[in-house]
Design a protein around this motif. Structure first.
Motif, PDB file in Angstrom:
ATOM      1  N   ALA A 292      -3.854   9.577  55.447  1.00  0.00           N
ATOM      2  CA  ALA A 292      -2.518   9.998  55.034  1.00  0.00           C
ATOM      3  C   ALA A 292      -1.508   9.690  56.137  1.00  0.00           C
ATOM      4  O   ALA A 292      -1.824   9.737  57.329  1.00  0.00           O
ATOM      5  N   SER A 293      -0.300   9.354  55.731  1.00  0.00           N
ATOM      6  CA  SER A 293       0.771   9.160  56.704  1.00  0.00           C
ATOM      7  C   SER A 293       1.304  10.518  57.145  1.00  0.00           C
ATOM      8  O   SER A 293       0.909  11.566  56.626  1.00  0.00           O
ATOM      9  N   MET A 294       2.222  10.503  58.108  1.00  0.00           N
ATOM     10  CA  MET A 294       2.809  11.769  58.552  1.00  0.00           C
ATOM     11  C   MET A 294       3.563  12.443  57.405  1.00  0.00           C
ATOM     12  O   MET A 294       3.479  13.658  57.216  1.00  0.00           O
ATOM     13  N   TRP A 295       4.315  11.641  56.618  1.00  0.00           N
ATOM     14  CA  TRP A 295       5.030  12.190  55.469  1.00  0.00           C
ATOM     15  C   TRP A 295       4.045  12.708  54.418  1.00  0.00           C
ATOM     16  O   TRP A 295       4.256  13.762  53.832  1.00  0.00           O
ATOM     17  N   GLY A 296       2.961  11.951  54.191  1.00  0.00           N
ATOM     18  CA  GLY A 296       1.967  12.394  53.225  1.00  0.00           C
ATOM     19  C   GLY A 296       1.274  13.672  53.662  1.00  0.00           C
ATOM     20  O   GLY A 296       1.013  14.565  52.838  1.00  0.00           O
TER      21      GLY A 296
ATOM     22  N   VAL B  64       1.165  20.566  54.457  1.00  0.00           N
ATOM     23  CA  VAL B  64       2.049  21.617  54.962  1.00  0.00           C
ATOM     24  C   VAL B  64       2.799  22.305  53.825  1.00  0.00           C
ATOM     25  O   VAL B  64       2.770  23.533  53.694  1.00  0.00           O
ATOM     26  N   LEU B  65       3.477  21.523  52.990  1.00  0.00           N
ATOM     27  CA  LEU B  65       4.257  22.126  51.912  1.00  0.00           C
ATOM     28  C   LEU B  65       3.373  22.848  50.900  1.00  0.00           C
ATOM     29  O   LEU B  65       3.751  23.888  50.366  1.00  0.00           O
ATOM     30  N   ARG B  66       2.207  22.304  50.618  1.00  0.00           N
ATOM     31  CA  ARG B  66       1.322  22.937  49.636  1.00  0.00           C
ATOM     32  C   ARG B  66       0.823  24.291  50.107  1.00  0.00           C
ATOM     33  O   ARG B  66       0.399  25.115  49.302  1.00  0.00           O
ATOM     34  N   ASN B  67       0.847  24.525  51.412  1.00  0.00           N
ATOM     35  CA  ASN B  67       0.429  25.812  51.954  1.00  0.00           C
ATOM     36  C   ASN B  67       1.606  26.663  52.402  1.00  0.00           C
ATOM     37  O   ASN B  67       1.418  27.649  53.122  1.00  0.00           O
TER      38      ASN B  67
END
Length: 291
Positions: free
Chosen positions: A193-197, A203-206
């Motif tokens: 995964a990339s940093m954005w991925g 991060v956002l999913r948690n």
């Protein structure tokens, strides 16, 4: 040395007495806590109960007795543009909430993960700006917005609300990102995964509880504001609910029935939002995520 039956009986009686006294103390403590919480709840709910009661009370009859009905609600919905005020408030509030949360979610990530002088200066600037009273910016902002055609517009008020709530939403999201282990992102990077991925998928999913907290804060900032809306909105068709409520107050007298009915209309949307979103606060925790 063997213990005699009488000694064992005495010891058992003492243990039972201690257990009974402990249970009594725990019961008294529970009842005391319950009583304190009940009193606090009653104090908090008393103003809301009074608003509901007064909104259902209409004028005195010929016998001097108040009548109880929904005439105040009928009056505000038929004789005043309450639905226009409500629609304007919803547009400004949801616009503020969406943009403030998006900006806070994106800006909070580097504030949490990066440690350098630029980020430290940015965080300090947010703190300084947020610590200044809103009244300091009202007149200069009105002059600027009037020159660019944003005065007396809902979009102009929304921009100010977004700017006013953005600093706190950035802090809230950065603080929540700090609670998410960096190892989760590193594992995503190892998997390709990339940093954005990694930010989106890990991060956002948690971070749903943090996002909801920031959204509720932004929602309340825009919903309850009176000062900014009073200064910037001049046309009745652009009024929000707080300004609409103020129009019920006359110079020499106030009809409290419609005022309380209008207050109930203002109370309902935040209550509904809290009731709907409350169950989502437990979603998105990081428990078990490392596994």
């Amino acid at each position: 040395m063997k213990t005699s039956p009488s000694a064992r009986s005495v010891t058992g009686t003492r243990d039972r007495d201690r257990l009974v006294r402990k249970q009594r103390r725990e019961a008294v403590s529970r009842w005391g806590k319950t009583l304190v919480m009940a009193m606090v709840t009653l104090i908090v709910l008393t103003p809301i109960i009074l608003i509901l009661v007064l909104s259902l009370r209409s004028g005195q009859t010929a016998s001097g007795v108040y009548s109880w009905n929904f005439s105040n609600y009928v009056e505000i919905f038929t004789k005043t543009p309450v639905m226009v005020y409500l629609g304007n408030t919803l547009v400004v509030t949801f616009g503020t909430t969406i943009f403030a949360v998006i900006i806070g979610a994106l800006a909070g990530y580097p504030m949490s993960r990066l440690r350098n002088r630029f980020i430290a200066g940015y965080t300090l600037s947010l703190f300084v700006v947020q610590s200044l009273p809103v009244i300091v910016f009202v007149i200069p902002l009105f002059v600027v917005f009037a020159n660019v055609g944003l005065a007396d517009t809902l979009s102009g008020v929304a921009i100010i609300f977004i700017a006013g709530s953005m600093a706190v939403t950035c802090w809230m999201m950065a603080s929540y990102y700090d609670s998410i282990p960096v190892e989760l992102e590193e594992a995503a990077w190892v998997d390709g995964a990339s940093m954005w991925g990694g930010f989106i998928r890990v991060v956002l999913r948690n971070s749903y509880p943090g996002i909801l907290s920031a959204a509720i804060f932004s929602f309340l900032v825009a919903w309850n504001d009176y000062l900014i809306a009073t200064v910037f909105l001049r046309t009745q068709s652009n009024f929000t609910l707080p300004i609409g409520l103020q129009t019920f107050f006359q110079q020499n007298a106030t009809d409290w029935g419609p005022v309380m009915a209008m207050s109930v209309v203002m109370l309902l949307p935040p209550v509904i939002v809290f009731a709907v979103l409350n169950r989502f606060f437990s979603i998105g925790g990081i428990g078990g995520a490392i596994k």
